[in-house]
Design a protein around this motif. Structure first.
Motif, PDB file in Angstrom:
ATOM      1  N   GLY A 175       0.907  -1.142  -0.176  1.00 31.56           N
ATOM      2  CA  GLY A 175      -0.274  -0.218   0.306  1.00 31.56           C
ATOM      3  C   GLY A 175       0.741   1.160   0.057  1.00 31.56           C
ATOM      4  O   GLY A 175       2.013   1.412  -0.717  1.00 31.56           O
ATOM      5  N   SER A 176       0.785   2.515   0.239  1.00 33.40           N
ATOM      6  CA  SER A 176       1.291   3.583   0.496  1.00 33.40           C
ATOM      7  C   SER A 176       1.490   3.797   1.753  1.00 33.40           C
ATOM      8  O   SER A 176       1.536   3.633   2.780  1.00 33.40           O
ATOM      9  N   PRO A 177       3.010   4.647   1.940  1.00 36.84           N
ATOM     10  CA  PRO A 177       3.921   5.130   2.446  1.00 36.84           C
ATOM     11  C   PRO A 177       2.779   5.411   3.912  1.00 36.84           C
ATOM     12  O   PRO A 177       3.312   5.977   4.765  1.00 36.84           O
ATOM     13  N   MET A 178       2.152   6.490   3.994  1.00 42.31           N
ATOM     14  CA  MET A 178       0.592   6.618   4.252  1.00 42.31           C
ATOM     15  C   MET A 178       0.373   5.521   5.429  1.00 42.31           C
ATOM     16  O   MET A 178      -0.046   6.263   6.611  1.00 42.31           O
ATOM     17  N   LEU A 179       0.500   4.487   5.006  1.00 41.98           N
ATOM     18  CA  LEU A 179      -0.004   3.681   5.900  1.00 41.98           C
ATOM     19  C   LEU A 179       0.378   3.200   6.975  1.00 41.98           C
ATOM     20  O   LEU A 179       0.747   2.230   7.983  1.00 41.98           O
ATOM     21  N   GLY A 232       6.279  14.641  -1.138  1.00 41.69           N
ATOM     22  CA  GLY A 232       5.516  15.248  -1.318  1.00 41.69           C
ATOM     23  C   GLY A 232       4.521  14.260   0.376  1.00 41.69           C
ATOM     24  O   GLY A 232       3.587  14.506  -0.227  1.00 41.69           O
ATOM     25  N   PHE A 233       4.784  13.740   0.718  1.00 37.56           N
ATOM     26  CA  PHE A 233       4.300  13.409   2.142  1.00 37.56           C
ATOM     27  C   PHE A 233       4.886  13.790   3.805  1.00 37.56           C
ATOM     28  O   PHE A 233       5.609  14.810   3.268  1.00 37.56           O
ATOM     29  N   PRO A 234       3.995  13.560   4.684  1.00 38.59           N
ATOM     30  CA  PRO A 234       4.559  14.718   5.201  1.00 38.59           C
ATOM     31  C   PRO A 234       5.792  14.472   5.938  1.00 38.59           C
ATOM     32  O   PRO A 234       6.021  12.833   6.121  1.00 38.59           O
ATOM     33  N   GLU A 235       6.040  15.439   6.815  1.00 39.21           N
ATOM     34  CA  GLU A 235       7.450  15.322   7.576  1.00 39.21           C
ATOM     35  C   GLU A 235       7.586  13.547   8.308  1.00 39.21           C
ATOM     36  O   GLU A 235       8.876  13.012   7.960  1.00 39.21           O
TER      37      GLU A 235
END
Length: 258
Positions: A14-18, A70-73
Motif C-alpha cells: 500500500g501507500s507509505p502513509m499506512l 510529497g508526504f508529511p515530514e
C-alpha cells in the motif's frame, strides 16, 4: 529448540502513509505476526527494487529509504533499523547457484518502503534480520514462481519469505484524499478472480497474467503483481489472510502459502 516451518506470504504494502495511518491493513499485519512463531530471519522480494538480474542484499545494516516524495515530514522520520544478515545472504546465493538461477550480491542497497512499511506493523521492534531481494524485471511469471519454489526450503529454517507488492496497483485511479471511497468493479472483480483461482489451486490461471480480467486497469505495469508469482511458489496451500481496499481501487490483500 526445534525449528518450525513458516509460511510464504504475499503482502499488499500500500501507500507509505499506512505507516502513520494503518487503516485495516496495520492491525491485520499485527494479528498475522502474533499468530506465527517468531522468525529467525525474514526475506522480502520488493516491487520497488527492479533489477536486470536477481540481486540479494548482503548489507549488515541497510539504511531506511524513504523512496517517495510529497508526504508529511513525520513519515520521513521513521526508521526501521533491523539488521541484515550477510551469512544468510550467502546461503541464499549458494542455494540459487545450485539451482542455476543467476544472482548477484548487493551490499549498498537501502531498504525501501515495500519492505519496512509492512514490517513496521508486523515486527515493530525491528529485532529480526531482514534480507531484501530484487525483482528481476525480465523474469517471466513462471520463472518467479520457480524462484519461490527454490526459496521455499528456507521456510523450514523458521525463515519468513514474503513477496511485497499489491493485488491491484493503478495510481492514476486512486482517490488520495478519500481513503474510504467506493471500489470500482474492475478492481473488485480482478482480485475476486485471482483469489478464486488460488483457492482452487489453479496457479496456471494466475501465472497466465495477460489473460486475467481487467489486467490493464489494475496493473498498467506488472511490478506490483509480480511478487505474487514468487510467493505462490513458496507453498501449495493458499489461504486468504486479509482483504480490503484503500483509496478506492488499491487492493490491500494478504495471502498465505503453506
Amino acid at each position: 529448540m526445534k525449528l518450525q516451518t513458516l509460511p510464504g506470504l504475499f503482502i499488499s504494502h500500500g501507500s507509505p502513509m499506512l505507516a502513520l495511518d494503518p487503516e485495516q491493513i496495520g492491525p491485520a499485519l499485527q494479528r498475522l505476526s502474533s499468530n506465527l512463531p517468531k522468525p529467525k530471519a525474514i526475506i522480502v522480494m520488493s516491487a520497488h527494487w527492479e533489477s536486470d538480474t536477481l540481486e540479494i542484499s548482503t548489507a549488515t545494516r541497510p539504511e531506511t529509504w524513504h523512496d517517495f516524495r510529497g508526504f508529511p515530514e513525520a513519515l520521513y522520520n521513521i526508521r526501521y533499523p533491523a539488521a541484515g544478515s550477510p551469512k544468510l545472504a550467502e546461503q541464499i546465493l549458494a542455494l540459487l547457484a545450485q539451482s542455476d538461477i543467476p544472482a548477484h550480491a548487493n551490499s549498498t542497497r537501502p531498504r525501501d518502503h515495500a519492505v519496512w512499511m509492512p514490517l513496521l506493523h508486523m515486527y515493530p521492534e525491528a529485532d529480526i534480520p531482514v534480507i531484501e531481494i530484487s525483482l528481476p524485471r525480465y523474469a517471466s511469471a513462471h520463472a518467479l514462481y520457480r524462484l519461490g519454489q527454490v526459496m521455499a526450503v528456507l521456510r523450514q529454517q523458521q525463515i519468513l519469505v514474503i513477496g511485497s507488492g499489491s493485488i491491484t496497483h493503478n495510481l492514476s485511479t486512486l482517490t488520495w484524499k478519500n481513503t474510504h471511497s467506493s471500489t470500482p468493479a474492475w478492481a473488485s472483480q480482478f482480485r475476486q478472480y485471482v483469489v478464486h483461482k488460488l483457492q482452487h489451486q489453479d496457479d496456471e490461471a494466475v501465472l497466465d497474467w495477460k489473460n486475467l480480467p481487467f489486467i490493464q486497469e489494475n496493473h498498467p505495469s506488472l511490478e506490483h503483481l509480480a511478487p505474487l508469482f514468487f510467493a505462490m511458489g513458496t507453498g501449495r496451500r493458499f489461504s486468504l489472510v486479509h482483504h480490503s481496499f484503500s483509496m478506492g481501487s488499491l487492493g490491500m490483500d494478504i495471502y498465505r502459502f503453506d
